[in-house]
Design an enzyme around this catalytic site. Structure first.
Site: not given
Length: 386
Positions: A273, A286, A277
């Site tokens: 990705r 992260y 998100h």
């Protein structure tokens, strides 16, 4: 006294009878140790050039669709958009391998797969805009509603596929899910039922590295998600999710296997990705930029363009045409999404039950009274201003 000293110990069998083990050889179910690839290998010579060109055009359009939808969230035209940038090869292949009679069961991130299957780009965004549930007729398009709860679409796909087989319909269901969804109970239940019933369904896991902020290593200790298939008695396939030709081939084989009545397959596509998100997520908390940059070198659009140009199947003019078509799509999407929708508040009660309950009728009456009062107030205010 031990078991061996008990009366009748000679007849004692520590090993259960053979019925406990329905499959004796798990080897054919195991995935390859490395993700399967086509682009850049000898296998690409067997792929129809027209298919490669179509995949390229759809990938370019999909990349632009993701960019435009992301921009619409920043402009307040969408409440949220889970981008699939970097995963376009998975999205496009999932749509193209299905026949018209088959069903697609997407997750919330699989808007692009629905559009590639023929769904109106605006209808695909209606749920994410907050206008109304689903935004399209699932039966008309053979696309289940975009599923926001994790993995609940998987048992639905199994149920539909099993019912279709009982009716004698030649239908395959393809259910898409992310790596995070494989940690849900619905994943287990769906795979178990599908394998036992030999339901004509394909489970397609897009392993993009993170379940929001949780890396795969904190979800499972399995060698791969594809290995989980063995525990349910179905084949597991591992494929390079950024290799559009490889994903199309592996999914095509899984769909054909299901249609022949040989049961389900679990396909894991290893992808990434590239964006957050959703627009509400800060991916820098992260993961590091260097990781994203490393994956950009394995971008699905670049991989396919490199193959096509290297084989003389695509030139700069062809690339420009694909981009121009994508821009026309984006412009039309932008114009239509910038128009305020006409909503009917009373539709809230229309599709809840076939016959409205007393409570729903009471709620509808309250809303109707409020709407009428608001209309009267507006009309009187308009008269007073004249």
């Amino acid at each position: 006294m031990t078991v061996q000293e008990l009366p009748g110990a000679a007849a004692y069998r520590p090993t259960p009878p053979p019925a406990w083990k329905p499959i004796t050889d798990p080897a054919p179910l195991l995935p390859d140790p490395e993700p399967y690839r086509v682009l850049g290998t000898d296998a690409v010579a067997d792929v129809d050039p027209e298919l490669l060109l179509r995949l390229h055009a759809e990938l370019v359009r999909g990349r632009r669709y993701n960019a435009q939808a992301t921009a619409l969230t920043k402009q307040g035209r969408l409440a949220v958009y889970p981008s699939s940038t970097g995963q376009e090869a998975c999205e496009i292949a999932a749509a193209l391998v299905l026949e018209e009679r088959d069903w697609l069961f997407p997750s919330y991130r699989d808007t692009l797969a629905a559009v590639a299957r023929g769904l109106d780009p605006v209808e695909a965004l209606t749920l994410l805009r907050g206008d109304r549930h689903t935004g399209y007729d699932p039966r008309e398009h053979r696309i289940a509603p975009l599923c926001t709860p994790l993995a609940t679409q998987l048992p639905h796909a199994v149920g539909l596929a099993h019912a279709a087989r009982l009716k004698g319909d030649d239908v395959v269901a393809l259910a898409m899910v992310g790596d995070g969804g494989t940690s849900e109970g619905d994943f287990h239940e769906a795979l178990n039922f599908a394998a036992v019933w030999k339901a004509p369904v394909v489970f397609f896991v897009q392993n993009n590295g993170f379940a929001i902020s949780v890396p795969l290593a904190k979800q499972t200790a399995a060698p791969s998600l594809a290995h989980k298939a063995v525990g349910y008695g179905m084949p597991g396939r591992l494929v390079d999710g950024n290799d559009a030709a490889a994903v199309h081939q592996v999914l095509s084989e899984a769909v054909a296997r299901a249609r022949r009545g040989e049961g389900p397959t679990l396909v894991e596509a290893v992808t990434y990705r590239m964006e957050a998100h959703t627009n509400a997520d800060d991916a820098t908390r992260y993961r590091v930029d260097s990781e994203v940059e490393a994956w950009k070198a394995h971008d699905p659009v670049r991989l396919l363009e490199r193959e096509l140009t290297g084989r003389g199947l695509l030139d700069d003019e062809g690339i420009a045409r694909a981009k121009e078509a994508a821009e026309r799509m984006a412009a039309a999407l932008r114009d239509r999404m910038n128009a305020d929708p006409e909503l009917a508040p009373m539709d809230l009660f229309t599709h809840v039950y076939a016959e409205q309950t007393g409570q729903l009728r009471e709620q509808a009456a309250v809303l109707r009274a409020e709407l009428d009062a608001e209309q009267d107030h507006d009309e009187h205010g308009a008269e007073a201003g004249r």
